[in-house]
Design an enzyme around this catalytic site. Structure first.
Site, PDB file in Angstrom:
ATOM      1  N   ASP A  85       9.361 -19.620  -7.594  1.00  0.00           N
ATOM      2  CA  ASP A  85       9.546 -20.927  -6.958  1.00  0.00           C
ATOM      3  C   ASP A  85       9.679 -22.021  -8.029  1.00  0.00           C
ATOM      4  OD1 ASP A  85       9.798 -22.877  -5.031  1.00  0.00           O
ATOM      5  OD2 ASP A  85       7.821 -22.576  -4.140  1.00  0.00           O
ATOM      6  N   GLU A 107       4.968 -22.441   1.045  1.00  0.00           N
ATOM      7  CA  GLU A 107       4.978 -22.093  -0.386  1.00  0.00           C
ATOM      8  C   GLU A 107       3.570 -21.763  -0.861  1.00  0.00           C
ATOM      9  OE1 GLU A 107       8.817 -24.798  -1.770  1.00  0.00           O
ATOM     10  OE2 GLU A 107       6.821 -25.590  -2.052  1.00  0.00           O
TER      11      GLU A 107
HETATM   12  C1  5RP Z   1      10.061 -27.574  -2.309  1.00  0.00           C
HETATM   13  C2  5RP Z   1       9.487 -27.518  -3.679  1.00  0.00           C
HETATM   14  C3  5RP Z   1      10.435 -27.361  -4.807  1.00  0.00           C
HETATM   15  O1  5RP Z   1      10.050 -26.250  -5.553  1.00  0.00           O
HETATM   16  C4  5RP Z   1      10.405 -28.569  -5.675  1.00  0.00           C
HETATM   17  O2  5RP Z   1      10.657 -29.693  -4.864  1.00  0.00           O
HETATM   18  C5  5RP Z   1      11.429 -28.489  -6.810  1.00  0.00           C
HETATM   19  O3  5RP Z   1      12.693 -28.605  -6.272  1.00  0.00           O
HETATM   20  P1  5RP Z   1      14.019 -28.559  -7.151  1.00  0.00           P
HETATM   21  O4  5RP Z   1      14.138 -27.162  -7.667  1.00  0.00           O
HETATM   22  O5  5RP Z   1      15.095 -28.926  -6.174  1.00  0.00           O
HETATM   23  O6  5RP Z   1      13.876 -29.567  -8.261  1.00  0.00           O
HETATM   24  O7  5RP Z   1       8.305 -27.600  -3.889  1.00  0.00           O
HETATM   25  O8  5RP Z   1       9.085 -27.838  -1.342  1.00  0.00           O
END
Ligand code: 5RP
Length: 230
Positions: A85, A107
């Site tokens: 993630d 998550e």
């Molecule tokens: C979604 C998240 C994402 O991991 C976080 O916002 C990072 O996003 P991006 O990869 O678009 O910068 O926590 O809920």
């Protein structure tokens, strides 16, 4: 290297990590966001290796389904070895702020179930102290005002994410101005507020590995040995 290219490079490094470490037929946890989208888009070569995926959001579920990757329910598997993630911010102990995409609750559940959390991010996400990015807090709609008052009492400036409803049917308050000296303590404090479903501090269960896209390529980083997890 642009920020987008850094995200893509980190995501591709995560595909290599999964290829090398995930047992054939095992499930993979998949996060949410633009960095994770690069990861999903690069997953095709591993389709045969994967037993299926646990998606952290409807958006991720749809993207995985388009690729023909079987979707699994977390309740139906015995073990989740790897979760990949992104993050909005990550500090030197690998505590994170997440939830910019609003998927923080699912998550956090998948992260809690996983043996290894692989964080993929561009260099701009690495910070000395968490809190420049407003902290997302998922709230039961009935409790919006009550929770906003409590977050204000903690020194924050909560702002309703207008027009946004989470996959769980709840609201998000984005809280600016918090001073986050002790991420684990603040994570626990906010979780105690009645009406809060979950907050975007991932400190009690942070990342185990960081694949950081930088100007000079992808760095593979581990948290300091002193950082105690779970
Ligand atoms: C979604 C998240 C994402 O991991 C976080 O916002 C990072 O996003 P991006 O990869 O678009 O910068 O926590 O809920």
């Amino acid at each position: 290297m642009s920020q987008e290219r850094q995200k893509q490079a980190a995501a591709e490094a995560a595909v290599d990590y999964v290829a090398a470490h995930l047992e054939a037929g095992a499930a993979l946890g998949v996060g949410t966001g633009s960095t994770v989208n690069f990861f999903i888009d690069a997953l095709s070569p591993l389709k045969e290796q994967l037993g299926g995926a646990i998606a952290s959001s409807e958006a991720t579920r749809q993207r995985l389904a388009k690729l023909g990757i079987p979707l699994l329910d977390l309740n139906d598997i015995d073990r989740l070895a790897i979760y990949v993630d992104g993050a909005d911010e990550i500090d030197h102990d690998f505590a994170m702020i997440k939830g910019g995409g609003g998927a923080l609750t699912r998550e956090k559940i998948i992260a809690a179930a996983a043996d290894v959390f692989v964080c993929i991010a561009d260099a701009g996400k690495r910070v000395d102290r968490l809190g420049n990015f407003p902290l997302p807090v998922e709230v039961i709609p009935l409790a919006k005002r009550l929770v906003a008052g409590q977050l204000t009492a903690l020194g924050g400036r909560p702002l309703l994410r207008e027009g946004f409803v989470t996959d769980n049917g709840n609201l998000i308050l984005d809280v600016a101005g918090l001073s986050i000296h002790d991420p684990q303590a603040l994570e626990a404090t906010i979780n105690q507020i009645t009406g809060v479903v979950c907050n975007g501090l991932f400190a009690a269960r942070g990342a185990d590995i960081l694949l950081l896209g930088t100007e000079n390529g992808v760095l593979t980083c581990a948290p300091p040995a002193a950082t105690l997890r779970r």
